[in-house]
Design a protein around this motif. Sequence first.
Motif, short mmCIF file in Angstrom:
data_model
loop_
_atom_site.label_atom_id
_atom_site.label_comp_id
_atom_site.label_asym_id
_atom_site.label_seq_id
_atom_site.Cartn_x
_atom_site.Cartn_y
_atom_site.Cartn_z
N THR A 114 36.35 60.93 41.86
CA THR A 114 35.30 59.92 41.96
C THR A 114 35.37 59.19 43.30
N SER A 135 33.74 54.98 37.41
CA SER A 135 35.16 54.60 37.36
C SER A 135 35.61 54.47 35.91
N LEU A 155 34.75 55.91 45.26
CA LEU A 155 34.69 54.49 44.95
C LEU A 155 33.96 53.68 46.02
N PHE A 161 39.34 47.35 38.69
CA PHE A 161 40.04 48.60 38.40
C PHE A 161 41.25 48.34 37.50
#
Length: 799
Positions: free
Chosen positions: A383, A258, A385, A217
């Motif tokens: 979103t 992502s 994850l 990330f």
Amino acid sequence: MPKRFCLVAGLFVVLWPAATWAQRSTTFGKDWVESHPFMITGWASAVTDTGLYDGSGLNVVMSGSGGPINQAASNMIPWIYMANYSAAEGAGWRQNALNQLAKPNNMGVGWLMDDEPRQVQFAELAEFADWLRDPANGTSDMLISASLWDSTLYPRPELYWGGPGYPAGGYTYEQYIDDWATTVRPDVLSYSAYPYLGNYAQYPSTGVAPTNLETHFNTLMRVRQKGLEHDLPYQVWVRAEKYRNGTGDSELRLQLFSALTTGHKGLYYFQYEHRNSEAYLVNYGDLGDPSDDTPNELYPIAAEANEEILKLGDSLRFLESKSVYFIPKGTHTTTPSRIPNYSSGVQQPQMTDVDITSPAGRFTDGMIGYFKDHDNEDYFMLTNLNFDANDSATDAVDFQVQFDSSVNSLLRLNRQTGLDEVVPLTNNRLNVTLPGGTGDLFKYNTGNGFVREPGPPPLPPPPPPPGLLFGDDFEGYVGRFTNGWPERFNQDPGYAASGWEAYTYNGSAEADSVTIIDDGGITIASGPTPGTAPGGYQGSQGFSNVGGGNPHGHTAQLPQLDPDTTLEFSTMINMATAQTPSYLFLGSDYLAGGSGATEDKIWVELFDDDHPGLAGKARVEYAVDGVGAGATFNLWNWETVGWSEVKLAVDLDASGEPTEVRALYRETPGEGEWTLGATLSPGPLDIDLTHVAVNAGLYATLDNLWITGPVPGIAGDFNADGTVDAADYTVYRDHLGGNAAVLNGNGTGGATVGHADYALWKQNFGNSSSGTTAAVPEPSTIALGILVAIAALVRKRVR
């Protein structure tokens, strides 16, 4: 079937006019992204079954071999060629590029100059990029990039550098990207991000190395930051290997969605297929039977996700990422260091809370990305994850998003149909369940649907103000976080793209420049560090010698300011990121630091020291030796407004002393009228304005520095409007014999208005401050015309 960038669609014929490489637009990459379907491509060693390729949801073939390129071109599939260029074989590789262009149907859309280049290669790749941009070679309408190293798989600085001369102080991933963007000037940032999420044998409790997920990330965010700073679209390579038993639906989707949530504008699969292997989407057979293509179990998972992404991409390719936040709930995760936790109203004040209502699990976290379109309308992408190794696991997570009373419904871009759908809200609340690794794109229901067209072309920059002595509009500069000396403004590539400009009538271009404070003037015991700029007030940074005459060792300075000069300095600032009170400064010796410094400064304090939540008021101050006068004015809520613009305008007398200070602001940078917040009239005080600065602790953009003086007088321009015309004759006629001050210094210089002034007016009739002579009749013609008109009127009345 995926949307392709085909010649039959007319895109290349219509959208890319010929231009020389030197004239290529700095927004070429953004324009390319907006004028083509969202790109999803994969590395291919062969494309023997185009039906299988179409079914994968990929819409571009990428390869470094001529065979797959020919297969793609022959079947009307767009292609990107990876050259792996080196200067030692430069002529051969240039010919190789031309060979690809000779493939049928003109299907080439891009060049990847190299795979994971090092810094020591950048100079030769820059030469190759210039060659590719040259229309004489037939390559100039194609996207130029390379696959950069990632920071996940190989976070080793020496790898980014790649040769002798490795900097003793280290070499960061950010420096690597900065050097690439400024040296090679690619059209997009393309890079690898292979997170290695699945290692269930070594990490049975989590299935993933503890740091891999966070590092992944953070890599997305590191490239996002650099993409926005350099105004370049950014695209990511995702891992599509079946590299261990059980690579799952949600794990692949996590990589894809992502990236979308953080603003990426294209996806590269590594890879589409591979000979003698079931590690990728397709095994295309063996040496004896290369046509024996066999999709593996990851193929339908990728195909379904790709089709959804293509539909979301219809809108996402036009949206600008504004911010990204983490929604924590996972028991085996921590907030990535480069993604702040969500808090109420941080980007869109009408959104008051976001929660995960599912029970906590290993990776039950979320991410929310905020966007704006070219009409300044707000979007967000939510979103899930959560991911797992099992192909059949949904890994679904429930989200609850609360809005204020102004939001009763939303629009959602349906991932399956590609259509806009209205989502009514109960009690202003959105409840949504998202599959593992998957995101949904929403916008506020303003009456306009999801954007699917490019915005209008940008307006040309406004003309410089009359009497401009010096100016810079910093066009295209994004902003720099000002907290920390390695991130000084002069190190930002926006300066190279902007450049200082001088519009002087009383000095040379060489003299009309400004010195950037290049390392914040770090002060040591003996005073300012030798060879660096003078120290900045409260860690501020900016530029110096805007008024000239400052004895701090800078060679660049402006000429002596003329009487009635005005200095205007504006800055774009992101107050949502501010942690402490923030200031704009204009000043002299105090900003320079060192012994004997005086506190001569003008500043705007952007909120009071006792600010609750950074909201409320701003204050303008003027001080000499610590003694000043203040004025306070109300602003919008700084905490929720995000990027805004504030300006100081200071009127100076002939000696550079301020006579009036005005603070102005507007909520949207570069748009709308300025609002006058407060005015100070300090009177003549002993100060030379030599520094402009922004203090540390926020994202800021030095913007629009104007130094204007009186417009040079034009003989005969008695009303000082820049043109000698009939209105000036009226001034002469009405004041004949009176005080010559009414002629604004543009008469003959006598104490009273006389006939010699009329002669001067007649001699210069039609002249203007632009240096051109207007096509207007002579004064005698005007007088004759008036007499004719009077005569005609008399005849009409007699009849």
